[in-house]
Design a protein around this motif. Sequence first.
Motif, PDB file in Angstrom:
ATOM      1  N   ILE A 124      -1.876  32.566  -3.370  1.00  0.00           N
ATOM      2  CA  ILE A 124      -2.861  32.164  -4.372  1.00  0.00           C
ATOM      3  C   ILE A 124      -4.073  31.548  -3.696  1.00  0.00           C
ATOM      4  O   ILE A 124      -3.937  30.761  -2.769  1.00  0.00           O
ATOM      5  CB  ILE A 124      -2.287  31.168  -5.428  1.00  0.00           C
ATOM      6  N   PRO A 125      -5.250  31.917  -4.157  1.00  0.00           N
ATOM      7  CA  PRO A 125      -6.450  31.315  -3.580  1.00  0.00           C
ATOM      8  C   PRO A 125      -6.588  29.867  -4.040  1.00  0.00           C
ATOM      9  O   PRO A 125      -5.816  29.407  -4.895  1.00  0.00           O
ATOM     10  CB  PRO A 125      -7.589  32.158  -4.126  1.00  0.00           C
ATOM     11  N   GLY A 126      -7.552  29.180  -3.521  1.00  0.00           N
ATOM     12  CA  GLY A 126      -7.733  27.771  -3.888  1.00  0.00           C
ATOM     13  C   GLY A 126      -7.443  26.918  -2.678  1.00  0.00           C
ATOM     14  O   GLY A 126      -6.436  27.085  -2.022  1.00  0.00           O
ATOM     15  N   ASP A 127      -8.336  26.018  -2.389  1.00  0.00           N
ATOM     16  CA  ASP A 127      -8.273  25.262  -1.155  1.00  0.00           C
ATOM     17  C   ASP A 127      -8.241  23.774  -1.482  1.00  0.00           C
ATOM     18  O   ASP A 127      -9.165  23.246  -2.083  1.00  0.00           O
ATOM     19  CB  ASP A 127      -9.531  25.612  -0.343  1.00  0.00           C
ATOM     20  N   PRO A 128      -7.136  23.099  -1.134  1.00  0.00           N
ATOM     21  CA  PRO A 128      -7.061  21.673  -1.483  1.00  0.00           C
ATOM     22  C   PRO A 128      -8.189  20.859  -0.864  1.00  0.00           C
ATOM     23  O   PRO A 128      -8.653  19.885  -1.454  1.00  0.00           O
ATOM     24  CB  PRO A 128      -5.706  21.239  -0.945  1.00  0.00           C
ATOM     25  N   ALA A 129      -8.643  21.257   0.328  1.00  0.00           N
ATOM     26  CA  ALA A 129      -9.733  20.517   0.967  1.00  0.00           C
ATOM     27  C   ALA A 129     -10.971  20.575   0.083  1.00  0.00           C
ATOM     28  O   ALA A 129     -11.653  19.566  -0.130  1.00  0.00           O
ATOM     29  CB  ALA A 129     -10.031  21.114   2.342  1.00  0.00           C
ATOM     30  N   GLY A 143      -9.263  26.220  -9.375  1.00  0.00           N
ATOM     31  CA  GLY A 143      -9.305  26.172  -7.912  1.00  0.00           C
ATOM     32  C   GLY A 143      -9.786  27.502  -7.338  1.00  0.00           C
ATOM     33  O   GLY A 143     -10.632  27.557  -6.438  1.00  0.00           O
ATOM     34  N   THR A 144      -9.244  28.575  -7.877  1.00  0.00           N
ATOM     35  CA  THR A 144      -9.619  29.909  -7.427  1.00  0.00           C
ATOM     36  C   THR A 144     -11.084  30.190  -7.739  1.00  0.00           C
ATOM     37  O   THR A 144     -11.827  30.735  -6.930  1.00  0.00           O
ATOM     38  CB  THR A 144      -8.740  30.956  -8.136  1.00  0.00           C
ATOM     39  N   TYR A 145     -11.471  29.808  -8.931  1.00  0.00           N
ATOM     40  CA  TYR A 145     -12.831  30.062  -9.410  1.00  0.00           C
ATOM     41  C   TYR A 145     -13.872  29.486  -8.456  1.00  0.00           C
ATOM     42  O   TYR A 145     -14.778  30.176  -7.999  1.00  0.00           O
ATOM     43  CB  TYR A 145     -12.971  29.421 -10.790  1.00  0.00           C
ATOM     44  N   VAL A 146     -13.690  28.209  -8.128  1.00  0.00           N
ATOM     45  CA  VAL A 146     -14.667  27.542  -7.261  1.00  0.00           C
ATOM     46  C   VAL A 146     -14.675  28.185  -5.881  1.00  0.00           C
ATOM     47  O   VAL A 146     -15.729  28.438  -5.294  1.00  0.00           O
ATOM     48  CB  VAL A 146     -14.354  26.032  -7.147  1.00  0.00           C
ATOM     49  N   GLU A 147     -13.471  28.469  -5.379  1.00  0.00           N
ATOM     50  CA  GLU A 147     -13.420  29.032  -4.029  1.00  0.00           C
ATOM     51  C   GLU A 147     -14.092  30.400  -3.975  1.00  0.00           C
ATOM     52  O   GLU A 147     -14.864  30.703  -3.057  1.00  0.00           O
ATOM     53  CB  GLU A 147     -11.973  29.147  -3.570  1.00  0.00           C
TER      54      GLU A 147
END
Lengths: 335, 516
Positions: free
Chosen positions: A32-37, B398-402
């Motif tokens: 899954i995409p999304g980066d905690p940083a 989260g995905t959207y922003v990235e």
Amino acid sequence: MRTRSYLAYRFLSIIPVLLVLSFVIFGIIEAIPGDPAQIMLGQHATPEALEQMRHSLGLDRPWTVRYVLFLGRLARGDLGHSILSGRSVLSEIAEKVPATLELSLVALLLAGVLGVLAGFLSAWRQNSLFDYFAMFGSLVGVSIPIYWLGFMLIILFSLNLGWLPTGGRLAATIEFQPLTNFYLLDALLSGNREVLADAIRHLVMPAFCLATVPMAIIARMTRSSMLEVLNQDYIRTARAKGVRTGRLLFLHAFKNASIPVVTVIGLQFGYLMGGAILTETVFSWPGIGRWLLDGILGRDFPVIAGGTLFVAAAFIMVNLLVDLLYLFLDPRIRY
Amino acid sequence: MKAVRVLCVVLSLAVVLCVPALAAQSTFVFGRGADAVRLDPATITDNESINSCNQIFETLVRFSKDGKDIEPLLATSWEYDESALTWIFHLREGVVFHDGTPFNADAVLFSLMRQKDPSHPFAVANAAFWNSSFKQVQEISKIDDATVAVKLSEPYAPFLSLMANNLAMILSPEAMKRLGADGFNLAPVGTGPYRLEEWRKNDQVVFSAFDGYWGKKPLTKRVIIRSIPDNTARLMALLAGEIDGMDGITPDVIKILKEKKAGSIKMLSAPGLNVGFMAMNTKKKPFDNPLVRKAIAHAIDKERVIRETYQGMGSPAKGMLPPTLWGYNSSLEEDVYDPALAKKLLAEAGYPDGFETELWYMPVPRIYLPDCKLVAQIVQGDLAKVGIRAKLATYDWGTYVEKAMRWEHEMCFLGRTADYIDPDAFMHGPLVSGSIFNFSNWSDKEYDRLVDEARRTVDRESRIALYEEAQIRVKEQAPLLTVAHGNNMVLLKESVKGFYLHPTAQFWFHEVSIQE
């Protein structure tokens, strides 16, 4: 002896299950995409700051390396630290489990007692008006959206009648130092009646809400299992030899009908432990479901991995317990 | 329905047995959507943690209530040299931390250096936060017990404004040494009007008035910030009287409130320092053509968008800067809604029949775009009228922003909230070349020059001139379509007095009182 080796086998088989599960969780998290940083730095993120943050969180390493490190820590009983809060995942779990467990146990008690009772009576008086009502009720129970039911209860009991609080575990203004985080237990231990009463008032609606689905499933399972047993030859024989109805129903029929019921109750408990995210959200219940959801939304990998593994382990343990219960319920069963 | 009957019995028993806890009027309970994550101010960026720290900690300077100025707080005055490279802060004397230890230059140095210097014994685990705001800070030194000097590597105008931020909060060195960073995070010690009494995770943070506070003593003895994640549930808690106020007001909440006609609830609403916009990826065709972007600006009926989706919670945004912020160019002309003109521009750009594209809408409500999906649907309809066929799409947040930061979109909705009061917050990050928050992927040398220079200039009048010009440049080139500035809002019981809505959407509760 055989039972004991079976037990050992069951316990040991938990390890490969959790291993496979942890691998799958890591795979999903990686996919899954999304980066905690990025989520943490928000709009302050400059490319250098992001890089620095990823490095200090160890996110710049390949996931295989992170997985092996995770396993190494796991073997030492360490689930790592939450990226967002910086606290150890284990201590966060320890903090949230009592809330979830308290709610789940009360809900399960409610569901178990009422569900078994309804199913039992329905089977005993099959095709009676009560039977129809109970089965219709259970149909409603499994299909009713918790979100809707929760708010209806709040509107009725909190806003219109003013009997019960809308959510939380205790009124905000009550000063109370929890000891075990099981508020009912803590209140009893400290003999604080005000807290006990308030904790019960806060438990009623969420527990009822959470109990609806398991209650319905348990009722249906009890009914069908009882009907099956009641139609068997030995029941007819018992009846013929003059066994009293109560004895017949409870000892002869119900005990034998209870195995699938116990299985279902165990399964339901497993589900409840996984966190009743909806109920916890509607009633602002600070339990494990909400914590996991926040972890997922914040891409807090150690929380997702640790939390999921914990829930899985709890689920497996409950199932194991259920299997062991069979030994007492049916002496013919040997492992 | 045996279940219901039994429940009723149980319920009535419970009700008879219980004495409802009476809310003492010396306590103010505020409901919000999430709990604080951490209470060490050097490690936080989320609003919930910042608002909790605001009660406990103080900075050397603070924003005025209207957000237009910087005021003294723990520093009584400050000055800078001609080059604006060295800043001197004169500290307030006689201030003590909640643990009784004195506030002085050493405490300032301790609080800041543990973020700047990785070899500090109490260095924060992650210097990324500091570097993202204060990388121009070269040296911090103590002149005497009541004076601190900060040296910058280059002139940096937003510096003073950033000194009012949570990263610049001053904490008790003694408490940090005693508790360690992990312990301090759970039992923070500052100089603020409230000290932390108890923190029940995911449930509530309890503050009590600090008797030794140097300033005006807080009017309410206890403040409780309660987390109630669901918007509707939070409103119910307010209507039931369990909380005295709440934030996170969505159009849905306003609708319910109107239907309920709750007379004992009041709403505070004030323009916020934020902007919601639709970014067009200027490196992708056909958005690389300014005519196309201009056409889109004229194709959308912004007034209608705001009327139908904001429930009175926002005002149209002519440009990036909210009108309440200094530097706002009031002579900026709004792109009039004119589909015919839009079609003409499109034809001029070589797209007489329009084109197909994708428009992303945010999956979460934000102050500047409380119902993004609805906005996107209206925009989609408006675009269709001039021949632009936009497909709507979204992802989890989260995905959207990235994905947006990697410029994978053609058009996407996003926004910005200022956490330091300076036009730089709106004009630099979201539009300067190469910034990851430049969602339009726009690069314009002239614009970069203007905002970079404004950053290096300390004199406000000169900065205003630069920003006014930069705003015109954005309007001409239209790399993004600014939609609205959302209002900051809270709902309060009628009895709550002294609550003020700060333009940054942050809260300070020490002036709140409850009158019966």
